[in-house]
Write a protein that holds these residues in place. Structure first.
Motif, PDB file in Angstrom:
ATOM      1  N   ASP A  45       0.857  -1.190   0.000  1.00  0.00           N
ATOM      2  CA  ASP A  45       0.000   0.000   0.000  1.00  0.00           C
ATOM      3  C   ASP A  45       0.892   1.239   0.000  1.00  0.00           C
ATOM      4  O   ASP A  45       0.963   1.976   0.981  1.00  0.00           O
ATOM      5  CB  ASP A  45      -0.901  -0.014   1.237  1.00  0.00           C
ATOM      6  N   PRO A  46       1.614   1.468  -1.104  1.00  0.00           N
ATOM      7  CA  PRO A  46       2.580   2.572  -1.141  1.00  0.00           C
ATOM      8  C   PRO A  46       1.909   3.930  -1.041  1.00  0.00           C
ATOM      9  O   PRO A  46       0.754   4.114  -1.434  1.00  0.00           O
ATOM     10  CB  PRO A  46       3.273   2.393  -2.497  1.00  0.00           C
ATOM     11  N   LEU A  47       2.650   4.875  -0.498  1.00  0.00           N
ATOM     12  CA  LEU A  47       2.152   6.234  -0.369  1.00  0.00           C
ATOM     13  C   LEU A  47       2.197   6.935  -1.730  1.00  0.00           C
ATOM     14  O   LEU A  47       3.075   6.657  -2.550  1.00  0.00           O
ATOM     15  CB  LEU A  47       3.013   7.008   0.639  1.00  0.00           C
ATOM     16  N   PRO A  48       1.270   7.854  -2.004  1.00  0.00           N
ATOM     17  CA  PRO A  48       1.254   8.545  -3.297  1.00  0.00           C
ATOM     18  C   PRO A  48       2.570   9.275  -3.549  1.00  0.00           C
ATOM     19  O   PRO A  48       3.093   9.970  -2.673  1.00  0.00           O
ATOM     20  CB  PRO A  48       0.091   9.541  -3.155  1.00  0.00           C
ATOM     21  N   SER A  49       3.104   9.120  -4.741  1.00  0.00           N
ATOM     22  CA  SER A  49       4.445   9.621  -5.035  1.00  0.00           C
ATOM     23  C   SER A  49       4.546  11.143  -5.033  1.00  0.00           C
ATOM     24  O   SER A  49       5.627  11.702  -4.834  1.00  0.00           O
ATOM     25  CB  SER A  49       4.915   9.086  -6.388  1.00  0.00           C
ATOM     26  N   ASP A  50       3.429  11.839  -5.279  1.00  0.00           N
ATOM     27  CA  ASP A  50       3.493  13.296  -5.346  1.00  0.00           C
ATOM     28  C   ASP A  50       3.178  13.975  -4.006  1.00  0.00           C
ATOM     29  O   ASP A  50       3.255  15.200  -3.893  1.00  0.00           O
ATOM     30  CB  ASP A  50       2.525  13.823  -6.403  1.00  0.00           C
ATOM     31  N   THR A  51       2.867  13.182  -2.989  1.00  0.00           N
ATOM     32  CA  THR A  51       2.429  13.773  -1.722  1.00  0.00           C
ATOM     33  C   THR A  51       3.544  14.526  -1.028  1.00  0.00           C
ATOM     34  O   THR A  51       3.321  15.607  -0.472  1.00  0.00           O
ATOM     35  CB  THR A  51       1.873  12.684  -0.780  1.00  0.00           C
ATOM     36  N   TRP A  52       4.746  13.967  -1.055  1.00  0.00           N
ATOM     37  CA  TRP A  52       5.840  14.633  -0.347  1.00  0.00           C
ATOM     38  C   TRP A  52       6.158  15.993  -0.961  1.00  0.00           C
ATOM     39  O   TRP A  52       6.346  16.979  -0.242  1.00  0.00           O
ATOM     40  CB  TRP A  52       7.104  13.765  -0.346  1.00  0.00           C
ATOM     41  N   ALA A  53       6.202  16.073  -2.287  1.00  0.00           N
ATOM     42  CA  ALA A  53       6.496  17.354  -2.943  1.00  0.00           C
ATOM     43  C   ALA A  53       5.454  18.405  -2.561  1.00  0.00           C
ATOM     44  O   ALA A  53       5.790  19.563  -2.254  1.00  0.00           O
ATOM     45  CB  ALA A  53       6.541  17.181  -4.456  1.00  0.00           C
ATOM     46  N   ASN A  54       4.188  18.027  -2.556  1.00  0.00           N
ATOM     47  CA  ASN A  54       3.126  18.966  -2.186  1.00  0.00           C
ATOM     48  C   ASN A  54       3.207  19.359  -0.714  1.00  0.00           C
ATOM     49  O   ASN A  54       3.018  20.525  -0.355  1.00  0.00           O
ATOM     50  CB  ASN A  54       1.758  18.349  -2.479  1.00  0.00           C
ATOM     51  N   ALA A  55       3.491  18.387   0.146  1.00  0.00           N
ATOM     52  CA  ALA A  55       3.587  18.690   1.574  1.00  0.00           C
ATOM     53  C   ALA A  55       4.789  19.569   1.879  1.00  0.00           C
ATOM     54  O   ALA A  55       4.710  20.519   2.673  1.00  0.00           O
ATOM     55  CB  ALA A  55       3.674  17.386   2.373  1.00  0.00           C
ATOM     56  N   ALA A  56       5.916  19.258   1.250  1.00  0.00           N
ATOM     57  CA  ALA A  56       7.122  20.046   1.495  1.00  0.00           C
ATOM     58  C   ALA A  56       6.938  21.487   1.027  1.00  0.00           C
ATOM     59  O   ALA A  56       7.319  22.435   1.724  1.00  0.00           O
ATOM     60  CB  ALA A  56       8.310  19.404   0.783  1.00  0.00           C
ATOM     61  N   ALA A  57       6.341  21.662  -0.145  1.00  0.00           N
ATOM     62  CA  ALA A  57       6.107  23.017  -0.656  1.00  0.00           C
ATOM     63  C   ALA A  57       5.144  23.775   0.247  1.00  0.00           C
ATOM     64  O   ALA A  57       5.365  24.949   0.578  1.00  0.00           O
ATOM     65  CB  ALA A  57       5.562  22.944  -2.079  1.00  0.00           C
ATOM     66  N   GLY A  59       4.642  23.401   3.350  1.00  0.00           N
ATOM     67  CA  GLY A  59       5.254  23.701   4.635  1.00  0.00           C
ATOM     68  C   GLY A  59       6.023  25.005   4.651  1.00  0.00           C
ATOM     69  O   GLY A  59       6.246  25.584   5.731  1.00  0.00           O
ATOM     70  N   PHE A  60       6.425  25.480   3.493  1.00  0.00           N
ATOM     71  CA  PHE A  60       7.171  26.735   3.403  1.00  0.00           C
ATOM     72  C   PHE A  60       6.265  27.926   3.059  1.00  0.00           C
ATOM     73  O   PHE A  60       6.753  29.028   2.838  1.00  0.00           O
ATOM     74  CB  PHE A  60       8.279  26.617   2.359  1.00  0.00           C
ATOM     75  N   MET A  61       4.974  27.677   3.023  1.00  0.00           N
ATOM     76  CA  MET A  61       4.027  28.746   2.684  1.00  0.00           C
ATOM     77  C   MET A  61       3.176  29.118   3.886  1.00  0.00           C
ATOM     78  O   MET A  61       2.947  28.294   4.770  1.00  0.00           O
ATOM     79  CB  MET A  61       3.082  28.295   1.557  1.00  0.00           C
ATOM     80  N   ALA A  62       2.702  30.335   3.892  1.00  0.00           N
ATOM     81  CA  ALA A  62       1.688  30.712   4.872  1.00  0.00           C
ATOM     82  C   ALA A  62       0.423  29.916   4.590  1.00  0.00           C
ATOM     83  O   ALA A  62       0.142  29.539   3.444  1.00  0.00           O
ATOM     84  CB  ALA A  62       1.402  32.212   4.774  1.00  0.00           C
ATOM     85  N   ALA A  63      -0.349  29.639   5.623  1.00  0.00           N
ATOM     86  CA  ALA A  63      -1.523  28.782   5.481  1.00  0.00           C
ATOM     87  C   ALA A  63      -2.469  29.269   4.393  1.00  0.00           C
ATOM     88  O   ALA A  63      -3.033  28.471   3.636  1.00  0.00           O
ATOM     89  CB  ALA A  63      -2.254  28.680   6.816  1.00  0.00           C
ATOM     90  N   GLU A  64      -2.646  30.588   4.304  1.00  0.00           N
ATOM     91  CA  GLU A  64      -3.610  31.113   3.331  1.00  0.00           C
ATOM     92  C   GLU A  64      -3.103  31.019   1.893  1.00  0.00           C
ATOM     93  O   GLU A  64      -3.879  31.191   0.937  1.00  0.00           O
ATOM     94  CB  GLU A  64      -3.952  32.566   3.663  1.00  0.00           C
ATOM     95  N   GLN A  65      -1.822  30.743   1.715  1.00  0.00           N
ATOM     96  CA  GLN A  65      -1.257  30.650   0.361  1.00  0.00           C
ATOM     97  C   GLN A  65      -1.225  29.216  -0.161  1.00  0.00           C
ATOM     98  O   GLN A  65      -0.942  28.995  -1.335  1.00  0.00           O
ATOM     99  CB  GLN A  65       0.170  31.219   0.358  1.00  0.00           C
ATOM    100  N   ARG A  66      -1.535  28.264   0.661  1.00  0.00           N
ATOM    101  CA  ARG A  66      -1.423  26.865   0.262  1.00  0.00           C
ATOM    102  C   ARG A  66      -2.548  26.452  -0.684  1.00  0.00           C
ATOM    103  O   ARG A  66      -3.704  26.863  -0.517  1.00  0.00           O
ATOM    104  CB  ARG A  66      -1.438  25.964   1.498  1.00  0.00           C
ATOM    105  N   SER A  67      -2.189  25.635  -1.654  1.00  0.00           N
ATOM    106  CA  SER A  67      -3.198  25.075  -2.560  1.00  0.00           C
ATOM    107  C   SER A  67      -3.963  23.981  -1.837  1.00  0.00           C
ATOM    108  O   SER A  67      -3.551  23.496  -0.778  1.00  0.00           O
ATOM    109  CB  SER A  67      -2.512  24.488  -3.801  1.00  0.00           C
ATOM    110  N   SER A  72      -3.940  19.271   1.690  1.00  0.00           N
ATOM    111  CA  SER A  72      -4.258  17.863   1.852  1.00  0.00           C
ATOM    112  C   SER A  72      -2.998  17.029   2.120  1.00  0.00           C
ATOM    113  O   SER A  72      -2.988  16.161   3.001  1.00  0.00           O
ATOM    114  CB  SER A  72      -4.963  17.343   0.589  1.00  0.00           C
ATOM    115  N   ALA A  73      -1.938  17.314   1.385  1.00  0.00           N
ATOM    116  CA  ALA A  73      -0.691  16.571   1.564  1.00  0.00           C
ATOM    117  C   ALA A  73      -0.083  16.837   2.926  1.00  0.00           C
ATOM    118  O   ALA A  73       0.428  15.918   3.584  1.00  0.00           O
ATOM    119  CB  ALA A  73       0.295  16.951   0.460  1.00  0.00           C
ATOM    120  N   LEU A  74      -0.139  18.078   3.381  1.00  0.00           N
ATOM    121  CA  LEU A  74       0.433  18.411   4.683  1.00  0.00           C
ATOM    122  C   LEU A  74      -0.371  17.754   5.804  1.00  0.00           C
ATOM    123  O   LEU A  74       0.202  17.274   6.793  1.00  0.00           O
ATOM    124  CB  LEU A  74       0.459  19.931   4.853  1.00  0.00           C
ATOM    125  N   ALA A  75      -1.675  17.708   5.657  1.00  0.00           N
ATOM    126  CA  ALA A  75      -2.511  17.038   6.654  1.00  0.00           C
ATOM    127  C   ALA A  75      -2.211  15.541   6.687  1.00  0.00           C
ATOM    128  O   ALA A  75      -2.154  14.923   7.761  1.00  0.00           O
ATOM    129  CB  ALA A  75      -3.988  17.278   6.350  1.00  0.00           C
TER     130      ALA A  75
END
Length: 210
Positions: A45-57, A59-67, A72-75
């Motif tokens: 049951d591998p983790l989605p491959s694009d989740t880390w990139a979305n979560a990492a990005a 994490g460097f943004m203010a909450a209101e700027q996140r897509s 979803s990835a950060l959560a």
């Protein structure tokens, strides 16, 4: 007590690392039958491959700027970190693939870092049994000495970065009997297998009653 068990083999029921984890778990439960397990199998049951990139990005943004994807990835990364935080101990079956840590284990580790606080010691003082297997041998003096880029990385993450109380159990030559080129090592492989099995069961017993 809750134990986090993580498997990552792509070998299914033939997995040598999962076999070691089964032995450690059985010995643990024999001592503490009230133990509950949180299970995650990164191989099946591998983790989605694009989740880390979305979560990492994100994490460097203010909450209101996140897509939405970033939120979803950060959560999701935070929920993975919570699995580790809330565990009282862990049994981790993480074999070597292609001379290093497998891509699905690396994704899991990257997401744990993204989901945790900067510098957080996710496993501070918790007993962790790390079980790792290798198809050949990478011991000193062998042709591929130094080619194991899996074990030292995992120890660095779990013990040095996250401060686990780590018990490392290794088994080599798991491809003996499968790869004819390794037939001359049949006796050595059997000895290694028996030693690893005994060590896994002993670790499960010892940490359960600690």
């Amino acid at each position: 007590m809750n134990v986090l068990r993580v498997d990552s083999s792509i070998q299914g029921p033939a997995s040598a690392s999962s076999e070691l984890a089964d032995l450690a778990e059985a010995a643990w439960v024999a001592e503490r039958p009230d133990t509950t397990f949180t299970r995650r199998h990164l191989g099946t049951d591998p983790l989605p491959s694009d989740t880390w990139a979305n979560a990492a990005a994100a994490g460097f943004m203010a909450a209101e700027q996140r897509s939405e994807a970033g939120r979803s990835a950060l959560a999701f990364a935070g929920s993975l970190a919570d699995e580790v935080r809330t565990a009282d101990a862990a049994i981790l079956a993480l074999p070597l693939y292609n001379y290093g840590v497998s891509q699905h284990v690396k994704t899991w580790i990257d997401l744990l870092i993204a989901g945790g606080s900067p510098g957080e010691r996710l496993l501070l003082g918790k007993p962790v049994i790390l079980l790792t297997t290798r198809g050949g041998s990478y011991a000193p003096g062998t042709p591929r000495e130094g080619w194991d880029h899996n074990t030292s990385f995992l120890v660095r993450i779990f013990a040095d970065l996250w401060d686990a109380d780590l018990t490392l159990i290794e088994r080599e030559f798991t491809l003996v009997g499968i790869n004819p080129a390794l037939d001359e090592f049949t006796e050595a492989a059997a000895t290694m297998k028996n030693a690893a099995h005994e060590a896994a069961a002993a670790a499960g017993r010892a940490l359960a009653i600690r």
